[in-house]
Design an enzyme around this catalytic site. Structure first.
Site, short mmCIF file in Angstrom:
data_model
loop_
_atom_site.label_atom_id
_atom_site.label_comp_id
_atom_site.label_asym_id
_atom_site.label_seq_id
_atom_site.Cartn_x
_atom_site.Cartn_y
_atom_site.Cartn_z
N ASP A 53 1.02 -0.80 0.10
CA ASP A 53 0.34 0.56 -0.07
C ASP A 53 1.15 1.19 0.19
OD1 ASP A 53 -2.92 -1.64 -0.11
OD2 ASP A 53 -2.55 -1.55 1.95
N SER A 98 -12.34 -2.73 -4.55
CA SER A 98 -11.99 -2.55 -3.25
C SER A 98 -11.69 -1.49 -2.48
CB SER A 98 -9.83 -2.92 -3.17
OG SER A 98 -9.74 -1.47 -4.81
N LEU A 99 -11.81 -1.65 -1.75
CA LEU A 99 -11.15 -1.03 -0.26
C LEU A 99 -10.45 0.21 -0.44
CD1 LEU A 99 -13.41 -2.46 3.08
CD2 LEU A 99 -14.65 -0.61 0.66
N GLU A 128 -17.66 -2.78 11.37
CA GLU A 128 -17.55 -4.81 11.22
C GLU A 128 -16.09 -5.24 11.27
OE1 GLU A 128 -18.97 -5.94 7.31
OE2 GLU A 128 -20.02 -3.76 7.43
N LYS A 130 -13.09 -7.26 9.78
CA LYS A 130 -12.29 -6.77 8.08
C LYS A 130 -11.41 -8.61 8.49
CE LYS A 130 -9.27 -5.16 4.38
NZ LYS A 130 -8.70 -6.31 4.27
N ASP A 132 -10.26 -12.04 6.72
CA ASP A 132 -8.76 -11.42 5.91
C ASP A 132 -8.46 -12.98 5.38
OD1 ASP A 132 -6.05 -11.22 4.82
OD2 ASP A 132 -4.67 -11.41 6.66
N TYR A 241 -22.37 -7.90 2.93
CA TYR A 241 -23.26 -6.68 2.37
C TYR A 241 -24.03 -6.92 1.22
CZ TYR A 241 -23.39 -2.38 0.31
OH TYR A 241 -24.19 -1.49 -0.26
N LYS A 303 -18.19 0.70 7.34
CA LYS A 303 -19.00 2.10 6.79
C LYS A 303 -20.44 2.88 6.85
CE LYS A 303 -18.93 -2.94 4.24
NZ LYS A 303 -19.60 -4.75 4.01
N LYS A 327 -6.16 -1.12 8.33
CA LYS A 327 -5.23 -2.16 8.79
C LYS A 327 -4.36 -2.04 9.67
CE LYS A 327 -5.38 -4.44 5.57
NZ LYS A 327 -4.65 -4.08 4.11
N CYS A 421 27.23 -28.30 3.23
CA CYS A 421 26.80 -28.87 4.34
C CYS A 421 27.25 -29.40 5.60
CB CYS A 421 26.09 -30.72 3.36
SG CYS A 421 25.02 -31.54 4.57
N CYS A 424 26.44 -33.40 6.41
CA CYS A 424 27.42 -34.58 5.44
C CYS A 424 29.04 -33.72 4.96
CB CYS A 424 27.01 -35.25 4.84
SG CYS A 424 26.61 -34.33 3.33
N CYS A 439 21.87 -30.14 -0.60
CA CYS A 439 23.05 -30.66 -0.76
C CYS A 439 22.54 -31.85 -1.65
CB CYS A 439 23.26 -31.69 0.80
SG CYS A 439 24.26 -32.97 0.64
N CYS A 445 23.77 -38.51 3.01
CA CYS A 445 23.08 -37.83 3.84
C CYS A 445 22.36 -37.88 4.80
CB CYS A 445 23.46 -35.96 3.19
SG CYS A 445 22.54 -34.73 4.22
#
Length: 682
Positions: A53, A98-99, A128, A130, A132, A241, A303, A327, A421, A424, A439, A445
């Site tokens: 954003d 979108s909001l 409300e 939000k 996710d 909504y 809203k 947010k 690694c 080994c 590896c 290993c």
């Protein structure tokens, strides 16, 4: 310097150079296009919503300041898209915009004041949670669900009706009779935390990339082609909504209360506020309490309550003027980096892990965080002893998001990704196009050896009861096993005296090993642990090749002709059978009696359905759905879970789903009965 600024030069604080406004605009557009694709298409975001954003806001401000650089394809001109070409696209009757996002109380105040000045009369704000998840629009006609469509690009989305019907909290038929003849209700499809954690644990055990958060997991699940898998993911939904021509009330809050009576799951955390202080009280309460919710929540939606007021305020090109999203900041902690250790997985992938001073974060004590790969380490410029910022990705997976440079006063060694690694000592390799280091010593290993055995005995592979990671570790350390074939040489007398291993446990393990010799060919292929060959691809292989000998001799050109096998998987199969150690393992497993040929029930008996994609729907009389699926495969056809323009026909029993019937009619897809189908394959 003033003259330089007059020539549209832009100073970017995150860069070490001065760049022109045009260069910064182009840079931001390129980055945002990439992040949009990662978020909406790949379901693998690289940056947080806040970072995204901020970049989008910076771009918008620059475009406003320099209109001469207008571009109709700029990320500011779109709301993103999750459209998937495997689904039918449907135009939204009402655009799904979108909001606008805010991150501070001052921005909420600005929104409130704009509304007050525009309306010039008393108004209420509906607050409300939000949630996710992934947005959905449901259409009901005469009280029945007829269509479920994703947000898509805001103008059109994917028809995912069949998948949505598996979500038990979404009513297929409404209660009562006072609903409009036709209306739309929108909401959020969610994956509960408990399901998300379980799913990621399974993916981790298979060394597959984890879902970043429940939102991505829900979105990915909703786009699966197999609705039975969708049902198994136990998705949830909250609706928020209502849209239509004849809604019961002018108030949005009041409409939600009515919709709840019709059978919709409406959140109890909805409050109608008359003052700005009441709005802030709601925000502050849920900023703390959200941690107790069973699903993910990343903010609050505000809203204007009256639909009349909403119409007066109207819309911008991308979002309504009557609503905004606040947010929450991701919970973050500052702690010390003490050490970086490295883990080796079954495939040889080496994962760096940050070991931290214990710190409380989102209700749990965090001591370790994944650093993913060498590029992440380099980007963070980590040094031992650094004070680092830790967040929980999706509130679940700890990750380091930055370093507090100001706290550096006794700097330790710079963290450099290892070249050998840790188990080994082999030189690590990094394959082109991959972020991870590997590896290559897969046959010597220890973590890779034990990981392959653990994969072999897992439920979706050989399903050997009584064996688990601890037992595999015990047997390996005792020198009893060093590959999956060694398991079949074990005897009850050998293992019954070992730690935590009694006579009964030993006998059960031996019996389970004996029973695994009946596991079908496709699961044995999966159990071998060939890189990139998952359970679904193993089924395709078993269908295409009648025996392991045929698969061993297959060329890359032959393999890529098989459904769902591309060059990457095909080359991995070729490489597997080019290794003499793998051929030796397969031969030993053959000798003990594992199923390395396709059974009769999987043999193709005809090619009468070759190239046909068939959907099964309804209740049948002569055979079960699974039996019909086998018949389709045995005659060369392909079972698919949802209807599209590529569907050849629908095998329909009684009570075929109304949405499937409607969709088939719309697309002109043939519907045949059980009797017609059985005659077709005779």
């Amino acid at each position: 310097m003033a003259d330089i600024h007059e020539e549209n030069t832009y100073f970017c604080l995150k860069q070490s150079e001065i760049m022109t406004a045009k260069e910064r605009i182009e840079q931001l557009r390129a980055e945002l296009h990439r992040h949009n694709h990662n978020y909406y298409v790949s379901n693998s975001p690289e940056v947080s919503d806040l970072e995204f954003d901020k970049m989008l806001k910076e771009l918008q401000e620059l475009e406003d300041q320099y209109p001469e650089y207008y571009d109709e394809n700029s990320p500011t001109m779109r709301v993103g898209s999750d459209i998937n070409k495997n689904f039918t696209q449907v135009a939204h009757k009402y655009p799904m915009l979108s909001l606008g996002n805010t991150y501070s109380e001052s921005e909420v105040t600005d929104f409130y004041e704009r509304v007050r000045k525009s309306l010039n009369e008393d108004f209420e704000i509906c607050c409300e949670i939000k949630y996710d998840g992934t947005s959905i629009s449901l259409t009901y006609i005469d009280g029945k669900l007829v269509r479920a469509v994703t947000r898509g690009d805001g103008e059109k989305g994917d028809d995912v009706t069949d998948n949505v019907k598996t979500i038990k909290t979404i009513p297929l038929v409404l209660h009562g009779n006072d609903y409009p003849q036709e209306f739309e209700i929108r909401g959020e499809i969610l994956m509960p935390w408990s399901v998300f954690e379980e799913l990621n644990q399974e993916k981790e055990a298979r060394e597959e990339p984890l879902f970043a958060n429940p939102r991505n997991a829900a979105s990915g699940t909703l786009k699966l082609q197999n609705s039975s898998v969708v049902a198994s993911r136990k998705l949830d939904a909250y609706l928020y909504y209502l849209l239509g021509d004849k809604l019961p009330c002018d108030g949005h809050f009041e409409n939600l209360q009515v919709a709840q009576k019709w059978g919709f799951k409406i959140s109890d955390a909805v409050r109608k506020c008359k003052t700005l202080q009441e709005v802030f009280d709601f925000i502050n309460y849920w900023d703390v309490e959200r941690k107790n919710l069973p699903v993910a929540c990343d903010g609050i939606v505000l809203k204007v309550n009256s639909l009349r007021h909403q119409n007066t305020l109207g819309y911008t090109a991308k979002s309504p003027r009557w609503a905004i999203a606040y947010k929450f900041q991701a919970e973050q902690a500052l702690t010390r980096l003490n050490q970086v250790t490295y883990q080796v997985g079954r495939t040889g992938a080496v994962t760096p892990v940050a070991n931290l001073d214990p710190v409380q974060l989102s209700g749990t004590i965090v001591k370790r965080a994944s650093l993913h790969n060498a590029d992440i380490i380099e980007g963070l410029d980590l040094h031992i002893g650094d004070m680092v910022y830790v967040e929980k990705g999706g509130e679940i997976i700890p990750k380091i998001t930055g370093v507090d440079i100001k706290s550096r006063f006794m700097i330790g060694d710079k963290v450099e990704f290892i070249s050998n690694c840790p188990e080994c000592g082999s030189n690590l390799v990094r394959y082109e196009g991959e972020a991870a280091h590997y590896c290559p010593n897969e046959n010597a290993c220890p973590p890779q050896i034990k990981g392959k055995i653990e994969h072999f005995i897992s439920r979706k592979a050989m399903n050997i009861d009584g064996l688990g990671p601890e037992t595999v570790d015990l047997f390996y350390n005792q020198g009893l096993i060093s590959n999956p074939a060694d398991l079949y040489d074990l005897t009850a007398d050998q293992i019954k005296g070992l730690e935590r291993m009694g006579e009964k446990s030993a006998e059960n393990i031996i019996a389970s090993l004996q029973a695994s010799k009946e596991v079908p060919f496709e699961r044995v292929i999966f159990a071998l642990g060939i890189r990139f060959v998952g359970a679904t691809v193993a089924k395709k292989i078993a269908k295409a090749f009648a025996s392991i000998e045929e698969l061993e001799q297959a060329t890359l050109e032959t393999l890529v002709q098989v459904d769902e096998i591309g060059e990457k998987i095909g080359q991995s199969i070729v490489n597997y059978f080019a290794d003499e150690k793998n051929i030796l393992l397969v031969n030993r497993l053959k000798e003990v009696g594992l199923q390395f040929t396709r059974s009769e029930e999987h043999e193709q008996v005809s090619d009468k359905l070759n190239g046909l994609s068939i959907v099964i729907s309804g209740v049948f009389v002569h055979h079960s759905r699974d039996e019909y699926k086998s018949m389709i495969e045995q005659n060369g056809g392909k079972n698919v879970g949802s209807i599209s323009s590529k569907t050849s026909f629908i095998l329909a029993g009684d009570n075929i789903g109304p949405s499937k019937l409607e969709k088939a009619t719309k697309l002109g897809i043939r519907i045949i009965s059980e009797e017609e189908f059985l005659k077709l394959i005779l």
